[in-house]
Scaffold this active site. Structure first.
Site, mmCIF file in Angstrom:
data_model
loop_
_atom_site.group_PDB
_atom_site.id
_atom_site.type_symbol
_atom_site.label_atom_id
_atom_site.label_comp_id
_atom_site.label_asym_id
_atom_site.label_seq_id
_atom_site.Cartn_x
_atom_site.Cartn_y
_atom_site.Cartn_z
ATOM 1 N N HIS A 1 8.723 -7.889 -3.889
ATOM 2 C CA HIS A 1 7.726 -6.938 -4.104
ATOM 3 C C HIS A 1 7.545 -7.117 -5.996
ATOM 4 C CE1 HIS A 1 8.512 -5.015 -0.046
ATOM 5 N NE2 HIS A 1 7.242 -5.301 -0.106
ATOM 6 N N SER B 1 2.403 -5.955 2.038
ATOM 7 C CA SER B 1 2.794 -5.261 0.772
ATOM 8 C C SER B 1 2.523 -6.328 -0.541
ATOM 9 C CB SER B 1 4.199 -4.885 0.961
ATOM 10 O OG SER B 1 5.031 -5.855 1.125
ATOM 11 N N GLU C 1 16.305 -3.315 -7.350
ATOM 12 C CA GLU C 1 16.444 -4.844 -7.217
ATOM 13 C C GLU C 1 15.693 -5.423 -5.991
ATOM 14 O OE1 GLU C 1 20.436 -5.934 -9.444
ATOM 15 O OE2 GLU C 1 20.643 -5.434 -7.254
#
Length: 443
Positions: free
Chosen positions: A381, A199, A377
């Site tokens: 990422h 990711s 939060e």
């Protein structure tokens, strides 16, 4: 997501492949230049046509009168999307922007928010022709004769991605986009830079999330190289393999192509006998390297960037254990290049500090975006700003090491120092249409 009739797509693909033709689209309601296909506001995408605006696009046409492709254009007050059926491959996309009676400002992305052109402005009555090179793919794996033999095992959410669907989808954005014409030409000579990762690398499909893999195409010169981002959220080295993502890459890889390999965030959470950074992780890294070399490709290892985790003195705490060091060791043992994003991200995050670094990650109060009822939060990422700065770290390492692919970079890239990053306030990113408050897989 557009549903694809396989027979129609294959017929369209055959035409493009055999002719190696340039597809030319004249945008607007005015006179259509010879050799171009007219694209008007009514040109909604349909499989039988193989091109058109996506359903969510709300566009208008302006005709200034005349015989040139520059004399009319398509515009919108919102991001709009134009799709074309294309087979796997790299394509040079030439776009004419401007207005002979006004100004324009256009940002161009493709597929899942993959950045190519930033805030291209034209003065009143002026035009600019911009070109970028983009990779298009589907999820099918073909043998050397072109027969479909397997497919990538996509996760359910991937069915709606814009980069697995046999289309090139171009996003036009910014305060005053004015598109006069598009030309799309197959590029058979540019090397492909494949990306394998999780990711932190993937082309995140929705705002406000982002990763460095979707920013880095911006830094490569048109016609010189194409970035093919196969990363996916939640993946580790072993799951990337089992989903046949590497197999798909290898089926397309040509001699001289690259594979950037960045994993670690999810690998480090795996438990069991024989699993660890200097055992299973290194073994798999070496397997990737060996497979790429069999195809006469060039593997490049990338250490995982840190998470946003500071101690009381404002120094980054290592949460990735020995996984970055295992990458460094593997690169040395296998005599392959390594981009030490782990080391650079430490410098970058500490330059920001605990407060300013918040802007580089997905931290937003509740109700910042439609339907977002709770605060976001996320210290793993990135926001678009953070992802862009990390992409600049990758580019810096390519240039500093004078890696062969440095020759494919744009020549107008400013010198970058992660100890002195650009400010959040100086970063410009008009948001895409697609939003989510759902955190990507992985942490």
């Amino acid at each position: 997501m557009k549903c694809i009739a396989v027979s129609v797509v294959l017929m369209f693909v055959a035409v493009i492949t055999e002719a190696q033709q340039t597809l030319k689209f004249d945008f607007g309601n005015g006179r259509v230049k010879k050799g171009y296909t007219a694209v008007t506001p009514e040109s909604k995408f349909a499989n039988e046509k193989g091109y058109g605006f996506t359903a969510e696009s709300e566009v208008t046409a302006v005709d200034r009168g005349g015989k040139s492709v520059n004399d009319d254009y398509i515009t919108s007050s919102k991001p709009f999307y134009f799709s074309v059926n294309l087979p796997d491959g790299n394509y040079d996309v030439k776009i004419i922007l401007g207005d002979k009676k006004g100004t324009s400002a256009t940002t161009v992305r493709a597929e899942c928010r993959r950045l190519f052109l930033e805030n291209i402005r034209t003065a009143k009555g002026k035009f600019v022709t911009e070109t970028f090179t983009v990779n298009v793919r589907d999820s099918l794996i073909r043998d050397e004769k072109g027969n479909i033999v397997k497919a990538v095992r996509l996760k359910p959410r991937e069915y709606n991605y814009l980069h697995w669907d046999n289309f090139l989808t171009i996003e036009f954005n910014d305060s005053l986009p004015k598109v006069c014409a598009i030309e799309i030409t197959p590029n058979k000579t540019a090397p492909t830079i494949f990306l394998a990762g999780n990711s932190t690398v993937v082309d995140q499909d929705k705002e406000p999330w982002a990763a460095w893999g979707q920013m880095i195409p911006r830094f490569f010169a048109p016609g010189k190289a194409a970035v093919a981002n196969y990363a996916e959220s939640g993946e580790a080295l072993n799951s990337f393999l089992s989903a046949r993502r590497l197999e798909k890459i290898l089926s397309l890889m040509k001699p001289g192509d690259y594979l950037f390999i960045e994993f670690g965030h999810n690998d480090m959470k795996q438990k069991g006998p024989g699993i660890g950074p200097f055992t299973s992780y290194k073994k798999l890294l070496k397997q990737y390297i060996a497979e790429v070399k069999k195809k006469a490709g060039i593997p490049v290892l990338v250490t995982s960037m840190h998470r946003r985790n500071f101690d009381k003195d404002g120094k980054i705490i290592n949460t990735l254990l020995e996984y970055p060091e295992a990458v460094r060791q593997t690169a040395k043992e296998e005599n392959v290049a390594v981009i030490d994003l782990n080391a650079m991200s430490k410098v970058l995050y500490e330059a920001w500090g605990p407060i300013k670094s918040i802007k580089a990650f997905v931290h937003f109060p509740a109700n910042t975006f439609p339907g977002q009822t709770t605060k976001l939060e996320d210290n793993t990422h990135f926001s678009t700003y953070g992802a862009y700065e990390l992409a600049k770290c990758i580019v810096k390492s390519i240039k500093d090491q004078n890696l062969p692919l440095a020759q494919f970079l744009r020549t107008d890239i400013a010198v970058y120092d992660p100890a002195s990053p650009a400010t959040f306030e100086s970063f410009y990113w008009p948001m895409s249409s697609f939003l989510t408050s759902t955190k990507p897989d992985g942490n």
